[in-house]
Write an enzyme that holds these catalytic residues in place. Structure first.
Site: not given
Length: 420
Positions: A32-33, A100, A280
């Site tokens: 995830r970022h 992002r 996510d």
């Protein structure tokens, strides 16, 4: 200790080392970022988009640091497997088309491949450019979930909202749902909109912004529960395996395909790592399709690793690890129905249940096809029945016509004088 026993123990120890010897062959890394600003605000939010340096939905400096740290962790974990300096044949990086996630991938690569030797292009810059591939978000079908292009999935989501579990949780949470509507200025609130409000409040709290007075510890705890439930609803709660086949199974299918290719390739310059930078919901979708999702929102920079190993006998196995806390080592994930070191054949066999061979077909609404078939069947049956009725009617008329005629003549004759 008797010499024979010592010899036996030494032999067993040696055998253990031999059987435990594994060689890493291929890795898929999905993360995830990192930390970001809120994706959106709410009507009464005291912090507008201008309160954030780059606006909504952007990677923060903390998020950049998180991914440099994750890249350094990956360097340490895969050092000796991946070349110390960047080699383009060894790694492919794919990201969703969001600032992002693209920036997270770049920050991660900065930690994984700090330049040295000939790769240093400027003595004042301890970084080197490494390609990160993406496709326009409108074309993204691998890393962005849930995909909203599937009528059957939308039907499943609607049916999920009528399950006993969903109705019970939403019923028991009406107080918090009503509170969110009244305090945020939102015209309509649901489990999903509560999740969005939680996310905004969470981002603000991480950046030391004061929460509204109505967000008490008790309210925060309830929002947290609803947020996690919203994740579970997307990929589980009701008909989980079918949801998986229509969502996370797409990514799982691509990963399994790459693993099986890596297991059989003899290419000199073969791919060693596929790095995927996403969200996510992407991590949750993949873990749900593997049936290892813990029901909690994957935190920033959380990382799911799928590793392919071979041993001296030629046996191949797959191991999975999840890193959702940078302060501890990743923990192993066990695919249900298999061992921690899952034989590749078993891994492929088990995961096949979550992978659709024809998603477009499975995304069709069964009711539409069924109704069409029923209508056609009824129409054909109706025509056949009508033909049968006509045939029977004609047959009856033909059979009775002579009797009717004779009876008619007899009545007439009885009413008229006989001819002389």
């Amino acid at each position: 200790m008797p010499p024979l026993l010592v010899l036996l123990l030494a032999a067993l120890s040696l055998c253990g080392k031999v059987t435990a010897e594994k060689k890493l062959q291929y890795v898929t890394v999905l993360f995830r970022h990192g930390d970001r600003s809120p994706v959106r605000g709410y009507p009464t939010d005291p912090y507008e988009e201008s309160a954030w340096p780059q606006g909504f939905g952007q990677l923060s400096q903390e998020g950049m640091r998180q991914h440099v740290e994750l890249g350094q962790f990956l360097r340490k974990r895969y050092n000796g497997f991946l070349n110390e300096s960047y080699v383009r044949h060894e790694i492919t990086v794919r990201s969703t088309d969001y600032d992002r996630t693209l920036m997270s991938a770049e920050a991660n690569l900065a930690g994984l491949y700090p330049p040295s030797g000939r790769q240093v292009f400027s003595p004042n810059i301890k970084w080197q450019p490494i390609p990160v591939h993406t496709v326009p978000q409108s074309q993204e079908r691998l890393l962005s979930f849930p995909l909203r292009d599937c009528p059957r999935y939308e039907m499943l989501m609607n049916e999920t909202e009528h399950t006993e579990e969903f109705l019970n949780i939403t019923s028991n949470s009406q107080d918090i749902i009503e509170l969110v509507r009244n305090k945020t200025g939102l015209k309509k609130t649901s489990v999903e909109s509560v999740w969005n409000v939680y996310d905004t409040l969470f981002c603000e709290s991480r950046h030391n912004m004061t929460a509204p007075d109505w967000v008490t510890p008790a309210v925060w705890a309830k929002l947290h529960v609803l947020k996690d439930f919203a994740f579970q609803v997307l990929f589980g709660v009701y008909r989980q395996q079918e949801k998986n086949r229509l969502q996370g199974g797409i990514l799982l299918g691509a990963i399994v395909k790459n693993i099986t290719h890596a297991a059989t390739t003899n290419e000199r310059h073969h791919l060693k790592m596929m790095m995927l930078s996403a969200h996510d919901t992407t991590v949750a979708a993949l873990q749900a399709s593997l049936n290892v999702f813990n029901g909690q929102q994957p935190p920033y920079a959380s990382c799911h690793m799928i590793e392919l190993y071979s041993d001296d006998s030629g046996s191949l196995s797959v191991s999975m690890f999840y890193r959702n806390d940078s302060s501890v080592e990743p923990y192993a994930l066990q695919l249900p129905g298999c061992s921690l070191d899952c034989p590749l054949e078993e891994f492929v066999k088990i995961t096949k249940l979550s992978i659709s061979e024809d998603r477009d077909k499975e995304c069709q609404l069964p009711s539409i096809g069924s109704n069409r078939e029923v209508i056609i069947t009824l129409a054909v049956s109706g025509c056949l029945l009508l033909i049968l009725i006509i045939i029977l009617f004609v047959s009856i008329v033909r059979h009775k016509e002579p009797l009717s005629s004779r009876g008619y003549r007899q009545i007439i004759n009885q009413g008229m004088p006989e001819e002389s």
